[in-house]
Design a protein around this motif. Structure first.
Motif: not given
Length: 156
Positions: A77-96
């Motif tokens: 779960e820790l790995l999943y949550l970490t990867q999911a949040n990194i992906a979400r934040e990377d998408a936000a950074a790309a959009n910005t």
């Protein structure tokens, strides 16, 4: 993880875990007995210094510090949550970044706003990460030795 986020260490002998309501990733609310309740409680009780971090990150750290082993996230779960949040934040950074590039095309004089490195920015874009790497690893600040005049002197 806790010390990095909070920059806090206590030698308070009365520091004990407390039950605080947290919202799990599936939307259910749970009373978690944690050593870090001030990270996961509702925003009115979260220390001001920690509010700049996402609720998800604060809750995850509070869960990692749960008093009962069964309440802590599994490694999967820790790995999943970490990867999911990194992906979400990377998408936000790309959009910005896309928005900035569009604005720059419309007005070539526009600059990115300065980032206060004492607080986490809403989005850590690649430029900020490159700057951090350059300033702290490749070209670290040179600090003069305040005692340089005392070295190599013989005791009188």
């Amino acid at each position: 993880m806790y010390n990095t986020l909070t920059l806090y260490y206590t030698d308070d002998e009365e520091w004990q875990p407390r039950v605080c309501p947290i919202t799990m990733s599936n939307g259910t609310t749970y009373g978690l007995n944690t050593w870090a309740p001030f990270l996961a409680e509702d925003d009115a009780r979260v220390y001001e210094d920690f509010k700049s971090y996402s609720t998800e990150l604060r809750t995850l750290i509070a869960r990692c510090m749960a008093d009962r082993k069964e309440d802590r996230p599994s490694l999967q779960e820790l790995l999943y949550l970490t990867q999911a949040n990194i992906a979400r934040e990377d998408a936000a950074a790309a959009n910005t970044q896309r928005q900035f590039e569009e604005a720059k095309r419309a007005d070539p004089t526009i600059q990115k706003p300065l980032v206060d490195i004492r607080r986490p920015p809403p989005v850590e874009d690649d430029d900020l990460l490159r700057r951090f790497f350059r300033e702290y690893f490749r070209e670290p600040p040179v600090r003069e030795d305040p005692y340089r005049d005392y070295w190599d002197k013989k005791a009188s």
